[in-house]
Scaffold this active site. Structure first.
Site, PDB file in Angstrom:
ATOM      1  N   ASN A   5       0.875  -1.216  -0.227  1.00  0.00           N
ATOM      2  CA  ASN A   5       0.169   0.019   0.149  1.00  0.00           C
ATOM      3  C   ASN A   5       1.014   1.392  -0.005  1.00  0.00           C
ATOM      4  O   ASN A   5       1.497   1.586   1.188  1.00  0.00           O
ATOM      5  CB  ASN A   5      -0.925   0.090   1.199  1.00  0.00           C
ATOM      6  CG  ASN A   5      -1.768   1.194   1.216  1.00  0.00           C
ATOM      7  OD1 ASN A   5      -1.837   2.020   0.299  1.00  0.00           O
ATOM      8  ND2 ASN A   5      -2.536   1.475   2.401  1.00  0.00           N
ATOM      9  N   LYS A   9       0.276   4.093  -0.219  1.00  0.00           N
ATOM     10  CA  LYS A   9      -0.651   5.433   0.331  1.00  0.00           C
ATOM     11  C   LYS A   9      -0.458   6.758  -0.379  1.00  0.00           C
ATOM     12  O   LYS A   9      -0.399   6.429  -1.617  1.00  0.00           O
ATOM     13  CB  LYS A   9      -0.064   5.551   1.695  1.00  0.00           C
ATOM     14  CG  LYS A   9      -0.382   4.067   2.567  1.00  0.00           C
ATOM     15  CD  LYS A   9      -0.256   4.218   4.248  1.00  0.00           C
ATOM     16  CE  LYS A   9      -0.259   2.843   4.930  1.00  0.00           C
ATOM     17  NZ  LYS A   9      -0.171   3.154   6.454  1.00  0.00           N
ATOM     18  N   HIS A  69      -9.452   0.486   4.801  1.00  0.00           N
ATOM     19  CA  HIS A  69      -8.335   0.828   5.459  1.00  0.00           C
ATOM     20  C   HIS A  69      -8.611   1.748   6.418  1.00  0.00           C
ATOM     21  O   HIS A  69      -9.438   2.556   6.739  1.00  0.00           O
ATOM     22  CB  HIS A  69      -7.205   1.424   4.537  1.00  0.00           C
ATOM     23  CG  HIS A  69      -5.902   1.507   4.988  1.00  0.00           C
ATOM     24  ND1 HIS A  69      -5.458   2.389   5.997  1.00  0.00           N
ATOM     25  CD2 HIS A  69      -4.745   0.461   5.074  1.00  0.00           C
ATOM     26  CE1 HIS A  69      -4.231   1.996   6.430  1.00  0.00           C
ATOM     27  NE2 HIS A  69      -3.668   0.973   5.482  1.00  0.00           N
ATOM     28  N   GLU A 101      -7.230   4.381   7.949  1.00  0.00           N
ATOM     29  CA  GLU A 101      -7.028   5.730   7.570  1.00  0.00           C
ATOM     30  C   GLU A 101      -8.325   6.040   6.999  1.00  0.00           C
ATOM     31  O   GLU A 101      -8.719   7.221   7.109  1.00  0.00           O
ATOM     32  CB  GLU A 101      -5.627   5.993   6.770  1.00  0.00           C
ATOM     33  CG  GLU A 101      -4.638   5.691   7.534  1.00  0.00           C
ATOM     34  CD  GLU A 101      -3.398   5.177   6.774  1.00  0.00           C
ATOM     35  OE1 GLU A 101      -3.253   5.381   5.414  1.00  0.00           O
ATOM     36  OE2 GLU A 101      -2.506   4.699   7.200  1.00  0.00           O
ATOM     37  N   GLU A 141      -5.325  -5.320  10.313  1.00  0.00           N
ATOM     38  CA  GLU A 141      -4.621  -4.479  10.508  1.00  0.00           C
ATOM     39  C   GLU A 141      -4.870  -3.857  12.017  1.00  0.00           C
ATOM     40  O   GLU A 141      -5.408  -2.578  11.865  1.00  0.00           O
ATOM     41  CB  GLU A 141      -4.372  -3.380   9.535  1.00  0.00           C
ATOM     42  CG  GLU A 141      -3.931  -4.032   8.207  1.00  0.00           C
ATOM     43  CD  GLU A 141      -3.430  -2.634   7.122  1.00  0.00           C
ATOM     44  OE1 GLU A 141      -2.261  -2.891   6.788  1.00  0.00           O
ATOM     45  OE2 GLU A 141      -4.167  -1.868   6.907  1.00  0.00           O
ATOM     46  N   GLY A 165       2.478   1.928  10.842  1.00  0.00           N
ATOM     47  CA  GLY A 165       3.226   3.123  10.737  1.00  0.00           C
ATOM     48  C   GLY A 165       3.921   3.673  12.088  1.00  0.00           C
ATOM     49  O   GLY A 165       4.517   4.653  12.128  1.00  0.00           O
ATOM     50  N   SER A 225       3.417  -2.239  10.493  1.00  0.00           N
ATOM     51  CA  SER A 225       4.633  -2.348  10.500  1.00  0.00           C
ATOM     52  C   SER A 225       5.407  -3.695  10.086  1.00  0.00           C
ATOM     53  O   SER A 225       6.294  -4.262  10.824  1.00  0.00           O
ATOM     54  CB  SER A 225       4.945  -1.762  11.772  1.00  0.00           C
ATOM     55  OG  SER A 225       4.497  -0.560  12.179  1.00  0.00           O
TER      56      SER A 225
END
Length: 248
Positions: A11, A13, A95, A97, A165, A171, A211
């Site tokens: 991904n 992003k 996702h 985000e 996730e 991250g 991560s």
């Protein structure tokens, strides 16, 4: 190990430009990749055409999001039919985000999943709990509710990859331990067995994101119910090749 084909998604992003992504694409095209692993790269919308035109055919491309209808007055959105028109065969939906930065609900994500699948796109559907939810002991409740909203909208599971996730690991440099990942993946598979079907529970790929690096991918990938990865930051680096080859 299961008969499920190992799946590694990158991904990207909101990162990269034609120069840096072009370099990454060259690295991937010339690398020795495990041919038993399915690889898909999630490119920013404006670079979908660029990625699909330049990546080797053995590497899939995904959009990072799409809307729940084919066309209309939805400024700034893209639809599955547009994604397909660029030769792209996957989309990432739900996702964290999208959920937590842009406020997408379980209901909206479910509607997007339904429309993407009706449009014959493969879907990488993401679920995962926040740190306060894990600390409160509600991880299962949260991920089951998220999975339910997805499952209610899936007729053909062969086009779906489920990505677990944990939001606290994305991250942050904190990775779920292989045991933590395996525990949730195993519970998700049990949930699928009880709520979807035995056959789907056995066949659906449940991949881990949060991560993932060249250093930890082998141990994560050796867990029985971890069928691959959705990789963020490391997917923009040459070590993505090591992650693709985690099972080699």
């Amino acid at each position: 190990m299961s008969s499920r084909t190992f799946f590694v998604g990158g991904n990207w992003k909101m990162n990269g430009d034609k120069k840096s992504l072009g370099n990454l694409i060259t690295t991937l095209n010339t690398a020795s990749l495990n041919d038993e692993t399915e690889v898909v790269c999630g490119a920013p919308t404006v670079y979908l055409d660029f990625a699909r035109s330049n990546l080797d055919a053995r590497i899939g491309v995904a959009a990072q999001n799409c809307y729940k209808v084919a066309k209309g007055a939805f400024t700034g959105e893209i639809s599955p039919v547009m994604i397909k028109d660029c030769g792209v065969e996957w989309v990432i939906l739900g996702h964290s985000e999208r959920r937590h930065v842009f406020g997408e609900s379980n209901e909206l994500i479910g509607q997007k999943v339904a429309h993407a699948l009706e449009s014959d796109l493969g879907v990488i559907a993401c679920i995962g709990e926040k740190l306060e939810e894990r600390e409160a002991g509600t991880t299962e409740d949260v991920v089951y509710a998220q999975t339910q909203a997805i499952a209610d909208n899936v007729k053909d599971w062969s086009k779906v990859v489920l990505a677990y996730e944990p939001v606290w690991a994305i991250g942050t440099g904190k990775t779920a331990s292989p045991e933590q990942a395996q525990e949730v993946h195993e519970k998700l598979r049990e949930w699928m067995r009880a709520n979807v079907s035995e056959a789907v529970a056995d066949s659906v790929r449940i991949i881990y994101g949060g991560s993932v690096t060249g250093a930890n991918c082998k141990e994560l990938g050796s867990q029985n119910d971890v069928d691959g990865f959705l990789v963020g930051g490391a997917s923009l680096k040459p070590e993505f090749v090591d992650i693709i080859n985690a099972r080699a």
